[in-house]
Motif scaffolding. Structure first.
Motif: not given
Length: 679
Positions: A460, A463-464, A487-491
């Protein structure tokens, strides 16, 4: 008168002979009545066997071995020390351990008790021989073979003194009757123990007809010095199959037989028995431990000896089969000199009844590595760069070259841990703030090759993932770098990175939001280093989500992944979509690990059941499970049991330790740099 005189003399002599005959008969009857007819007996049994105490000299107390890492805190190391000529710090490594203890004492005892002899029982069924002499006569009165565990009774006479001797090879072998029983001796070979005991008992003048039994409890003493040579290959076997072993004594005159004088309790007639071969095996041993015992009659001449390994063929498990077979006793290349696997063992005033133990521990020590941490830098330590997660992986008891290190790994500098550039408190020198793409790219391809990270940990709040960063990370993984992506993003950038790592499969891999803080995800039953590693077996247990929402991946090529958990939490409503998503896995052929939460190692709140699932023991540095997870009441349609608060333990810290082992091993055998044992 002559005839009369002759007749008288003849009568006199006849009477005299008759009188003597009666007297002798009476004497014999008296002896027989005293031995066997009065009920007086000796009752003989074995009380036990005792070794010899080991005495600490003042000089040894002050000068314990600096080379003996495995027993530097043991009491034995003050009287016995060892060293090795094979001084490699990484790759194939060895440790020499010398112990000097009484025969029969435990090898594992680590207190002063290990130096003190204790009486051990004699194995029932083992044989010993008794020699008994009566009333100072040099001639043998009785001899018999006796079996341990049985009590024997011998008829004796009042007023007599009996001198007895007992000896045994401490086995089922029958001890021989001495050829000369007046001056009896017994041979002391190098392949047998020799036990001895003696004593004297005088039978009092008890009243005639009174029955009495006089006990003799035999305590045997070892008269030879035992030499135990052990090679322990279990730590090496973590990385390679050991296909055989040959080891020798460096000289052939260490071991001597002797002749034991039974009446004088002395050893002499020493004969050197040329002995070099210790182990000669061309096949594997399932236990990976080889042990051989010798005996020597001349302990005083064995204060030091050397053991050399001359053949050690192994097959490494994690490298290309074409280079996996290596003989560690002979292998050399441009970076590894011709080995000399020789050990020197030294002992203090060795004596009969002592066990001189020579241990060689074979191992493989991983090289120190560099980590690049990418995270928010918060005190929670989302990428293990600081606080408790860093203290756990930086602790030499966990990753190091200490006797009790869980993972054998070489520190990068004296007084430091194994992760290059780190300090006792953090590794911020190798940390980049999430989102700083330019700096991350620079660290992935530094101007100085030695600064390139072997392992990248992303937590954390990264995200990008620009196209340039995606390509750089994919190239890094394909070159042998290890990427641990939490990871904890769905980007779309995240999805682009993962698809490129898997060579853009069809259908494409997609990211799926799962459930939130306190979710407890069941782990699978995969038996490998991640779920069943040295820090703990977490198969069929749980990992816990920290603070936010987990992210699973769908459409993963099933043949390319080892799945550790799916997206259905034990304390959340059943959801088929979540259940199909994968929340933790590793790639089978690439150095890539994925976990669907940026806070696997989040640490701070020790009591919360929805944040900070990482736990460790500050005293030992060992990772710990944490009771975790919020409550969930299942509806009637859900067959699962209710989940009460903290019903299960989150195994996050144990998983983190096992992952770092997995990463360290990959870096060693299939990482960015060539393996050290390539031809």
């Amino acid at each position: 008168m002559k005839n009369k005189y002759y007749t008288c003399n003849k009568s006199f002599f006849i009477a005299l002979i008759s009188l003597l005959t009666v007297a002798i008969g009476c004497s014999k009857e008296k002896e027989q009545s005293e031995v066997g007819q009065t009920g007086i007996k000796l009752s003989i049994k074995v009380a036990g066997i005792q070794g010899a105490n080991v005495i600490e000299s003042d000089s040894r107390k002050k000068n314990s071995s600096a080379n003996n890492r495995f027993s530097s805190t043991d009491y034995e190391s003050t009287v016995a020390v060892a060293s090795s000529a094979h001084n490699m710090d990484v790759g194939f490594t060895v440790d020499a351990v010398a112990k000097q203890i009484p025969i029969g004492n435990s090898l594992n005892e680590k207190t002063e008790k290990s130096l003190l002899a204790a009486t051990q029982p004699m194995t029932p069924g083992f044989k010993y021989r008794l020699l008994i002499y009566r009333n100072s006569s040099p001639n043998l009165w009785q001899t018999m073979e006796v079996t341990a565990g049985q009590e024997i009774n011998i008829d004796v006479a009042k007023g007599d003194t009996y001198r007895w001797y007992a000896y045994s090879y401490n086995s089922t072998e029958s001890p021989p009757i001495p050829a000369n029983t007046t001056n009896p001796t017994v041979e002391a070979p190098i392949d047998k123990d020799l036990l001895y005991a003696d004593g004297t008992i005088t039978i009092p003048n008890t009243p005639v007809g009174e029955s009495h039994t006089y006990p003799i409890a035999i305590t045997f003493y070892h008269k030879l010095t035992q030499i135990t040579v052990r090679v322990d290959g279990n730590m090496l076997a973590d990385y390679a199959n050991i296909n055989g072993l040959k080891a020798i004594f460096s000289e052939d005159d260490y071991i001597k037989s002797g002749t034991f004088d039974i009446k004088n309790n002395s050893m002499g007639n020493f004969q050197t028995i040329p002995t070099t071969d210790i182990f000669d095996f061309s096949t594997a041993n399932p236990t990976n431990i080889w042990e051989k015992v010798f005996y020597t009659a001349d302990a005083a001449s064995l204060a030091s000896f050397k053991v050399k390994v001359t053949d050690l063929p192994v097959t490494f498990n994690s490298v290309d089969p074409s280079v996996a077979d290596v003989n560690l006793a002979t292998f050399s290349n441009a970076n590894i000199p011709v080995p000399n696997i020789e050990f020197t063992y030294n002992y203090t005033a060795p004596a009969g009844g002592q066990n001189l133990i020579a241990i060689a521990k074979l191992s493989y020590t991983l090289q120190s590595r560099r980590i690049l941490h990418v995270s928010s830098g918060a005190s929670y330590s989302y990428a293990m760069e600081r606080n408790a997660p860093w203290l756990m992986i930086n602790n030499l008891n966990n990753f190091g070259n200490l006797p009790n290190s869980i993972v054998r790994m070489q520190p990068y500098a004296s007084g430091q841990g194994v992760w290059k550039g780190g300090t006792a408190t953090d590794n911020t020198a190798n940390w980049i703030l999430n989102g700083l793409t330019t700096q991350i790219l620079a660290r992935l391809n530094p101007a100085v090759a030695a600064d390139k990270p072997d392992i990248v940990i992303i937590g954390y709040a990264q995200s990008t993932y620009s196209t340039q960063l995606q390509d750089a990370l994919v190239s890094y993984v394909n070159d042998g770098g290890i990427l641990i992506l939490m990871n904890e993003y769905t980007t779309s950038g995240l999805e682009g990175l993962v698809n490129k790592i898997f060579n853009n499969p069809t259908p494409a891999i997609t990211a799926e939001a799962l459930t939130g803080a306190g979710s407890m995800y069941p782990l699978t039953n995969v038996d490998d280093r991640v779920l069943n590693g040295p820090f703990g077996d977490v198969r069929n247990k749980y990992w816990g989500e920290d603070a936010s929402t987990s992210v699973g991946l769908e459409n993963l090529p099933s043949d390319d992944v080892v799945i550790y958990s799916y997206g259905q939490a034990a304390n959340r409503a059943l959801d088929a979509t979540n259940g199909a998503a994968v929340s933790m896995f590793r790639h089978k052929t690439k150095n890539f690990f994925y976990l669907g939460d940026g806070g696997l190692t989040s640490y701070g709140d020790l009591v919360s059941w929805t944040i900070c699932p990482f736990m460790y023991d500050a005293a030992t540095g060992r990772p710990l499970p944490k009771p975790y997870g919020d409550a969930y009441t299942t509806p009637a349609s859900d067959p699962r049991p209710n989940y009460t608060i903290r019903r299960e333990d989150a195994q996050n810290a144990i998983i983190a330790g096992n992952i770092m082992l997995w990463a360290g091993e990959l870096a060693e055998f299939n990482g960015l740099n060539p393996w050290r044992y390539l031809p």
